[in-house]
Write a protein that holds these residues in place. Structure first.
Motif, mmCIF file in Angstrom:
data_model
loop_
_atom_site.group_PDB
_atom_site.id
_atom_site.type_symbol
_atom_site.label_atom_id
_atom_site.label_comp_id
_atom_site.label_asym_id
_atom_site.label_seq_id
_atom_site.Cartn_x
_atom_site.Cartn_y
_atom_site.Cartn_z
ATOM 1 N N TRP A 6 2.090 -3.867 16.447
ATOM 2 C CA TRP A 6 2.041 -3.331 15.079
ATOM 3 C C TRP A 6 3.444 -2.924 14.617
ATOM 4 O O TRP A 6 3.834 -3.189 13.479
ATOM 5 N N LEU A 7 4.221 -2.337 15.521
ATOM 6 C CA LEU A 7 5.583 -1.930 15.151
ATOM 7 C C LEU A 7 6.433 -3.152 14.802
ATOM 8 O O LEU A 7 7.208 -3.128 13.850
ATOM 9 N N ASP A 8 6.234 -4.251 15.554
ATOM 10 C CA ASP A 8 6.962 -5.496 15.251
ATOM 11 C C ASP A 8 6.561 -6.041 13.880
ATOM 12 O O ASP A 8 7.390 -6.549 13.127
ATOM 13 N N ARG A 9 5.263 -5.935 13.575
ATOM 14 C CA ARG A 9 4.791 -6.413 12.260
ATOM 15 C C ARG A 9 5.410 -5.591 11.135
ATOM 16 O O ARG A 9 5.795 -6.128 10.094
ATOM 17 N N LEU A 10 5.521 -4.278 11.352
ATOM 18 C CA LEU A 10 6.141 -3.422 10.329
ATOM 19 C C LEU A 10 7.613 -3.781 10.156
ATOM 20 O O LEU A 10 8.127 -3.818 9.041
ATOM 21 N N ARG A 11 8.272 -4.049 11.290
ATOM 22 C CA ARG A 11 9.704 -4.410 11.212
ATOM 23 C C ARG A 11 9.892 -5.724 10.463
ATOM 24 O O ARG A 11 10.861 -5.901 9.733
ATOM 25 N N ALA A 12 8.964 -6.677 10.699
ATOM 26 C CA ALA A 12 9.093 -8.009 10.100
ATOM 27 C C ALA A 12 8.720 -8.022 8.613
ATOM 28 O O ALA A 12 9.120 -8.933 7.880
ATOM 29 N N ALA A 13 7.961 -7.028 8.170
ATOM 30 C CA ALA A 13 7.501 -7.010 6.774
ATOM 31 C C ALA A 13 8.683 -6.808 5.824
ATOM 32 O O ALA A 13 9.680 -6.181 6.168
ATOM 33 N N SER A 14 8.525 -7.344 4.616
ATOM 34 C CA SER A 14 9.522 -7.120 3.574
ATOM 35 C C SER A 14 9.288 -5.712 3.023
ATOM 36 O O SER A 14 8.167 -5.365 2.671
ATOM 37 N N LYS A 15 10.338 -4.871 2.981
ATOM 38 C CA LYS A 15 10.146 -3.471 2.602
ATOM 39 C C LYS A 15 11.051 -3.077 1.444
ATOM 40 O O LYS A 15 12.202 -3.490 1.385
ATOM 41 N N THR A 16 10.518 -2.279 0.536
ATOM 42 C CA THR A 16 11.331 -1.668 -0.516
ATOM 43 C C THR A 16 11.035 -0.175 -0.523
ATOM 44 O O THR A 16 9.934 0.243 -0.176
ATOM 45 N N ALA A 17 12.028 0.622 -0.900
ATOM 46 C CA ALA A 17 11.854 2.080 -0.890
ATOM 47 C C ALA A 17 12.253 2.668 -2.232
ATOM 48 O O ALA A 17 13.116 2.145 -2.933
ATOM 49 N N LEU A 18 11.588 3.774 -2.581
ATOM 50 C CA LEU A 18 11.853 4.473 -3.825
ATOM 51 C C LEU A 18 11.733 5.964 -3.553
ATOM 52 O O LEU A 18 10.811 6.399 -2.861
ATOM 53 N N VAL A 19 12.678 6.745 -4.063
ATOM 54 C CA VAL A 19 12.587 8.200 -3.928
ATOM 55 C C VAL A 19 12.162 8.757 -5.279
ATOM 56 O O VAL A 19 12.790 8.488 -6.302
ATOM 57 N N GLN A 20 11.059 9.523 -5.277
ATOM 58 C CA GLN A 20 10.504 10.029 -6.528
ATOM 59 C C GLN A 20 9.681 11.285 -6.252
ATOM 60 O O GLN A 20 8.901 11.323 -5.300
ATOM 61 N N ASP A 21 9.847 12.315 -7.067
ATOM 62 C CA ASP A 21 9.058 13.559 -6.966
ATOM 63 C C ASP A 21 9.073 14.168 -5.559
ATOM 64 O O ASP A 21 8.035 14.624 -5.073
ATOM 65 N N GLY A 22 10.219 14.138 -4.902
ATOM 66 C CA GLY A 22 10.303 14.731 -3.560
ATOM 67 C C GLY A 22 9.617 13.905 -2.490
ATOM 68 O O GLY A 22 9.407 14.369 -1.376
ATOM 69 N N LYS A 23 9.250 12.668 -2.842
ATOM 70 C CA LYS A 23 8.589 11.795 -1.865
ATOM 71 C C LYS A 23 9.382 10.511 -1.709
ATOM 72 O O LYS A 23 9.998 10.024 -2.648
ATOM 73 N N ARG A 24 9.329 9.974 -0.487
ATOM 74 C CA ARG A 24 9.943 8.667 -0.219
ATOM 75 C C ARG A 24 8.802 7.666 -0.159
ATOM 76 O O ARG A 24 7.897 7.793 0.663
ATOM 77 N N LYS A 25 8.827 6.706 -1.058
ATOM 78 C CA LYS A 25 7.735 5.729 -1.156
ATOM 79 C C LYS A 25 8.209 4.396 -0.577
ATOM 80 O O LYS A 25 9.261 3.893 -0.968
ATOM 81 N N ILE A 26 7.433 3.885 0.352
ATOM 82 C CA ILE A 26 7.790 2.615 1.006
ATOM 83 C C ILE A 26 6.699 1.593 0.699
ATOM 84 O O ILE A 26 5.510 1.873 0.859
ATOM 85 N N HIS A 27 7.125 0.408 0.248
ATOM 86 C CA HIS A 27 6.170 -0.675 -0.006
ATOM 87 C C HIS A 27 6.437 -1.790 1.004
ATOM 88 O O HIS A 27 7.573 -2.224 1.180
ATOM 89 N N TYR A 28 5.389 -2.205 1.710
ATOM 90 C CA TYR A 28 5.502 -3.276 2.708
ATOM 91 C C TYR A 28 4.775 -4.506 2.193
ATOM 92 O O TYR A 28 3.659 -4.407 1.666
ATOM 93 N N LEU A 29 5.382 -5.664 2.377
ATOM 94 C CA LEU A 29 4.701 -6.926 2.089
ATOM 95 C C LEU A 29 4.719 -7.735 3.385
ATOM 96 O O LEU A 29 5.782 -8.060 3.916
ATOM 97 N N PHE A 30 3.515 -8.006 3.922
ATOM 98 C CA PHE A 30 3.405 -8.721 5.190
ATOM 99 C C PHE A 30 3.336 -10.224 4.963
ATOM 100 O O PHE A 30 3.045 -10.692 3.862
ATOM 101 N N GLU A 31 3.582 -10.979 6.045
ATOM 102 C CA GLU A 31 3.599 -12.445 5.947
ATOM 103 C C GLU A 31 2.274 -13.004 5.458
ATOM 104 O O GLU A 31 2.234 -14.033 4.792
#
Length: 203
Positions: A6-31
């Motif tokens: 699962w950790l390898d899948r997370l590493r391989a996923a395309s990720k974008t990050a956004l900081v908003q309202d004191g939160k760090r938002k991460i979006h993952y797109l898997f293969e």
């Protein structure tokens, strides 16, 4: 060939990050086209919400399914919401983790603590909440343990009851704590866009 962890899948996923309202938002797109969106508290590093979405049969984006955090209420039209309204006294089941444990809250359960029993069904890989008065029954799985292919441990499970809410806690196994620590290090490396910057300028 070994199934990627699962950790390898997370590493391989395309990720974008956004900081908003004191939160760090991460979006993952898997293969495979699945999407996962997570929100972390910037101060504590605690997971606030996790949602999943996959393509529907026509190839469009399906609805977000909440795994961790407040359940999203369906947005009905004004007229419909007046006609079809879920009773506010119905039990509400939601997951709200801490740094060291998975935690679920079931609101609107007014019965005393001795009425409840919470157990692990190892064969079915799930936890079960029962009441001796037969008023409530709930089976739920722990997707994190499934993703890391870890067994359920009855000794890790406990529960308490306060303010009409049943709080169920499952201590995270050391394998998951270690994987989450590694993941946090990697997520911090992603350049986050700061919302409200106009365009995404590099800081």
């Amino acid at each position: 060939m070994a199934v990627p962890s699962w950790l390898d899948r997370l590493r391989a996923a395309s990720k974008t990050a956004l900081v908003q309202d004191g939160k760090r938002k991460i979006h993952y797109l898997f293969e495979d086209g699945k999407e996962m969106a997570e929100e972390y508290n910037m101060k504590t590093g605690q997971l606030v919400s996790r949602k999943w979405r996959e393509k529907n049969t026509l190839g469009g984006s399906g609805k977000w399914q909440v795994e961790v955090g407040e359940p999203t209420s369906p947005l009905l039209g004004a007229l419909e919401s007046e006609l079809i309204k879920e009773s506010s006294s119905n039990p509400v089941f939601m997951r709200k983790d801490t740094l060291s444990s998975f935690q679920w809250r079931i609101r609107n359960l007014p019965y005393p603590k001795e009425v409840y029993s919470v157990s692990v069904e190892e064969e079915q890989r799930c936890c079960v909440v029962r009441t001796t008065n037969k008023k409530y029954y709930k089976k739920f799985s722990i997707p994190d343990l499934d993703r890391y292919q870890l067994p359920l441990d009855a000794a890790a499970l406990s529960f308490t009851h306060a303010n009409n809410t049943l709080i169920i806690t499952y201590q995270k196994p050391k394998e998951i704590l270690a994987a989450e620590e590694q993941l946090q290090k990697e997520l911090k490396k992603i350049k986050a866009a700061n919302n409200g910057d106009g365009d995404c300028k590099t800081q």
